[in-house]
Design a protein around this motif. Structure first.
Motif, PDB file in Angstrom:
ATOM      1  N   PRO A  76       0.858  -1.037   0.285  1.00 54.28           N
ATOM      2  CA  PRO A  76       0.085  -0.070   0.134  1.00 54.28           C
ATOM      3  C   PRO A  76       0.740   1.368  -0.044  1.00 54.28           C
ATOM      4  O   PRO A  76       0.614   2.771  -0.859  1.00 54.28           O
ATOM      5  N   TYR A  77       1.539   1.111   0.816  1.00 54.37           N
ATOM      6  CA  TYR A  77       2.472   2.843   0.925  1.00 54.37           C
ATOM      7  C   TYR A  77       2.888   3.018  -0.317  1.00 54.37           C
ATOM      8  O   TYR A  77       3.767   3.904  -0.197  1.00 54.37           O
ATOM      9  N   LYS A  78       3.105   2.512  -1.157  1.00 51.92           N
ATOM     10  CA  LYS A  78       4.281   2.499  -2.217  1.00 51.92           C
ATOM     11  C   LYS A  78       3.188   3.337  -3.530  1.00 51.92           C
ATOM     12  O   LYS A  78       3.784   3.926  -4.255  1.00 51.92           O
ATOM     13  N   ARG A  79       1.960   3.129  -3.271  1.00 52.05           N
ATOM     14  CA  ARG A  79       0.943   4.168  -4.089  1.00 52.05           C
ATOM     15  C   ARG A  79       1.420   4.092  -5.562  1.00 52.05           C
ATOM     16  O   ARG A  79       1.189   5.089  -6.280  1.00 52.05           O
ATOM     17  N   LEU A  80       1.289   2.734  -6.387  1.00 47.26           N
ATOM     18  CA  LEU A  80       1.317   2.326  -7.286  1.00 47.26           C
ATOM     19  C   LEU A  80      -0.503   2.559  -7.864  1.00 47.26           C
ATOM     20  O   LEU A  80       0.294   3.449  -9.192  1.00 47.26           O
ATOM     21  N   ASP A  81      -1.070   2.707  -7.152  1.00 46.77           N
ATOM     22  CA  ASP A  81      -2.838   3.115  -7.899  1.00 46.77           C
ATOM     23  C   ASP A  81      -2.191   5.074  -8.459  1.00 46.77           C
ATOM     24  O   ASP A  81      -3.180   5.321  -8.849  1.00 46.77           O
ATOM     25  N   LEU A  82      -1.659   5.129  -7.466  1.00 51.59           N
ATOM     26  CA  LEU A  82      -1.344   7.212  -7.830  1.00 51.59           C
ATOM     27  C   LEU A  82      -0.806   7.200  -8.984  1.00 51.59           C
ATOM     28  O   LEU A  82      -0.894   8.032  -9.809  1.00 51.59           O
ATOM     29  N   VAL A  83      -0.209   6.145  -9.677  1.00 52.87           N
ATOM     30  CA  VAL A  83       0.825   5.947 -10.662  1.00 52.87           C
ATOM     31  C   VAL A  83       0.293   5.974 -11.953  1.00 52.87           C
ATOM     32  O   VAL A  83      -0.179   6.893 -12.605  1.00 52.87           O
ATOM     33  N   ILE A  84      -1.006   5.047 -11.651  1.00 53.17           N
ATOM     34  CA  ILE A  84      -2.078   4.575 -12.959  1.00 53.17           C
ATOM     35  C   ILE A  84      -3.035   5.450 -13.132  1.00 53.17           C
ATOM     36  O   ILE A  84      -3.317   6.264 -14.415  1.00 53.17           O
ATOM     37  N   ARG A  85      -3.229   6.237 -12.160  1.00 51.89           N
ATOM     38  CA  ARG A  85      -4.107   7.447 -12.149  1.00 51.89           C
ATOM     39  C   ARG A  85      -3.334   9.428 -12.396  1.00 51.89           C
ATOM     40  O   ARG A  85      -4.410  10.024 -13.206  1.00 51.89           O
ATOM     41  N   ALA A  86      -2.455   9.137 -11.843  1.00 55.13           N
ATOM     42  CA  ALA A  86      -1.563  10.050 -12.704  1.00 55.13           C
ATOM     43  C   ALA A  86      -1.478  10.136 -14.117  1.00 55.13           C
ATOM     44  O   ALA A  86      -1.928  11.054 -15.256  1.00 55.13           O
ATOM     45  N   ALA A  87      -1.144   8.906 -14.941  1.00 56.41           N
ATOM     46  CA  ALA A  87      -1.018   8.436 -15.675  1.00 56.41           C
ATOM     47  C   ALA A  87      -2.395   8.866 -16.642  1.00 56.41           C
ATOM     48  O   ALA A  87      -2.677   9.120 -18.053  1.00 56.41           O
ATOM     49  N   GLU A  88      -3.650   7.931 -15.975  1.00 54.26           N
ATOM     50  CA  GLU A  88      -5.206   8.514 -17.143  1.00 54.26           C
ATOM     51  C   GLU A  88      -5.217  10.102 -17.134  1.00 54.26           C
ATOM     52  O   GLU A  88      -5.488  10.469 -17.903  1.00 54.26           O
ATOM     53  N   ALA A 146      -0.051   3.270 -18.746  1.00 53.54           N
ATOM     54  CA  ALA A 146       0.997   2.971 -17.645  1.00 53.54           C
ATOM     55  C   ALA A 146       1.112   1.689 -17.954  1.00 53.54           C
ATOM     56  O   ALA A 146       0.354   0.648 -17.809  1.00 53.54           O
ATOM     57  N   VAL A 147       2.541   1.484 -17.408  1.00 53.94           N
ATOM     58  CA  VAL A 147       2.489  -0.028 -17.185  1.00 53.94           C
ATOM     59  C   VAL A 147       3.448  -0.185 -14.843  1.00 53.94           C
ATOM     60  O   VAL A 147       3.913   0.664 -14.786  1.00 53.94           O
ATOM     61  N   ILE A 148       2.630  -1.007 -14.413  1.00 53.26           N
ATOM     62  CA  ILE A 148       2.934  -1.368 -12.873  1.00 53.26           C
ATOM     63  C   ILE A 148       4.051  -2.814 -13.376  1.00 53.26           C
ATOM     64  O   ILE A 148       3.274  -3.897 -13.412  1.00 53.26           O
ATOM     65  N   ALA A 149       5.547  -2.330 -12.346  1.00 53.65           N
ATOM     66  CA  ALA A 149       5.832  -3.715 -12.639  1.00 53.65           C
ATOM     67  C   ALA A 149       6.710  -3.871 -11.002  1.00 53.65           C
ATOM     68  O   ALA A 149       6.567  -2.712 -10.440  1.00 53.65           O
ATOM     69  N   GLY A 150       6.715  -5.210 -10.985  1.00 52.45           N
ATOM     70  CA  GLY A 150       6.819  -5.972  -9.539  1.00 52.45           C
ATOM     71  C   GLY A 150       5.607  -7.150  -8.879  1.00 52.45           C
ATOM     72  O   GLY A 150       5.441  -7.610  -9.902  1.00 52.45           O
ATOM     73  N   ARG A 151       5.833  -7.261  -7.894  1.00 54.37           N
ATOM     74  CA  ARG A 151       5.417  -8.052  -7.225  1.00 54.37           C
ATOM     75  C   ARG A 151       5.192  -7.635  -5.855  1.00 54.37           C
ATOM     76  O   ARG A 151       5.325  -6.726  -4.965  1.00 54.37           O
ATOM     77  N   GLY A 152       3.440  -8.357  -5.269  1.00 53.63           N
ATOM     78  CA  GLY A 152       3.233  -8.217  -4.439  1.00 53.63           C
ATOM     79  C   GLY A 152       1.957  -8.335  -3.789  1.00 53.63           C
ATOM     80  O   GLY A 152       1.204  -8.840  -4.258  1.00 53.63           O
TER      81      GLY A 152
END
Length: 367
Positions: free
Chosen positions: A216-228, A234-240
């Motif tokens: 949660p604290y990495k806020r990757l959801d904000l990356v998606i919404r800001a790209a939008e 947007a591309v989101i890479a990682g795991r968890g």
């Protein structure tokens, strides 16, 4: 001089483990002590000692293990006549003490434990049980921080938090980043094969990239919404554990969003090279991944608070957003896309491993 490297626990990936690897290269004769080792192949060239917690189910349940670790660190066996300890600490490893011996202890602090000192930076610290015991652990943590011969912080941001939490001075030694390795490949796509190469070739351009652990604290959801908001894929890479949530956010977005799970290093670097901008919203202690993106030649966007801003040359290799509101992140993305091409070598030279090795050896007094 024989030394011991001390680390919380060893995982297959993570910024703290990258720092430990650089420490191991700087001190090739040092043994390693950890609570448990979940990636034994990483340090197969030396002796790695685990505590008795490694033989219990607690190694799979960090939250349950945390209260126990403070006591475990106080009773490390003295297997050799170690002349110093260098502790890589982001939780309680700096509590380490050898039974019957008083060994100089040099602490490299990634952060004072966020759970107890800064729960606003990590929602795990907001749980009722953590809040209930936090005052006790804060007193204990501060007292044991006084034992350190010297303390280094990975950023000025963490240095200030150490002064507040532990009431200790610290020097700043930024963590090492594999900038030379990243820059050595002009095009990382040429090293990617199979499904990863097909995924790369199928990506839209330009796109906004976010990469980290899916928590949660990495806020990757904000990356998606800001790209939008910026009208870009947007591309989101990682795991968890946040993968399902991120996929749900991606499914609702009005722009294409790709989720790349567990990318190889080569795949991640190729994504960085292809991205129009790398976006990193959280309040971070430092942010190695931001330096990696700049080494790949990609401008970065970061939130305005945290150690990550120390990794950026504003207006040259990246943009510090006015806030982490989606609108401000989108403006910063657009600004980053308009920056002139920058010199990746110059922007990242201060984070080369050679500089870290010199600084950490001097910190321990072995240079």
């Amino acid at each position: 001089m024989t030394g011991l490297l001390v680390h919380e626990w060893i995982e297959a990936s993570g910024g703290a483990e990258q720092v430990l690897e650089a420490m191991a290269r700087a001190f090739p004769d040092a043994d390693i002590q950890c609570l448990w080792d979940d990636a034994p192949q990483r340090f197969a060239d030396r002796r790695v000692f685990e505590t008795w917690l490694a033989r219990t189910p607690l190694r799979r349940h960090k939250a349950l293990a945390l209260p126990v670790t403070t006591g475990v660190w106080r009773r490390l066996p003295s297997r050799e006549d170690y002349e110093w300890m260098l502790v890589s600490s982001h939780l309680f490893a700096h509590h380490a003490r050898m039974v019957g011996r008083d060994v100089p202890k040099f602490v490299y602090a990634h952060t004072p434990a966020r759970y107890i000192w800064n729960p606003e930076l990590d929602e795990r610290g907001e749980k009722k049980i953590v809040k209930a015991v936090a005052p006790l652990f804060r007193r204990l943590d501060r007292r044991r921080a006084q034992e350190a011969t010297a303390i280094a912080a990975n950023s000025a941001f963490v240095q200030a938090r150490i002064a507040q939490a532990w009431e200790r001075d610290a020097v700043v030694i930024h963590p090492p980043v594999a900038v030379d390795r990243i820059r050595a490949q002009a095009d990382w796509r040429n090293t990617v094969t199979g499904d990863e190469r097909r995924a790369l070739d199928d990506l839209p351009t330009p796109f906004v990239l976010g990469a980290s652990r899916f928590i949660p604290y990495k806020r990757l959801d904000l990356v998606i919404r800001a790209a939008e908001r910026a009208g870009l894929p947007a591309v989101i890479a990682g795991r968890g554990p946040e993968e399902a949530h991120l996929r749900a956010v991606a499914a609702e977005a009005r722009v294409p969003v790709r989720i790349v799970v567990s990318p190889s290093d080569a795949m991640l670097y190729a994504l960085m090279q292809q991205a129009g901008a790398f976006v990193f919203p959280p309040v971070e202690d430092f942010g190695i991944v931001l330096v990696e993106a700049q080494a790949a030649g990609t401008p970065v966007v970061a939130g305005p608070v945290g150690g990550q801003i120390e990794a950026i040359e504003p207006g040259v290799s990246g943009v510090i957003a006015a806030s982490t509101d989606v609108a401000d992140l989108a403006v910063a993305i657009e600004t980053a896309l308009g920056l002139p091409r920058f010199d990746a070598a110059s922007a990242t030279a201060r984070f080369r491993e050679e500089r870290f090795a010199d600084a950490i050896r001097a910190f321990v007094g072995l240079r």
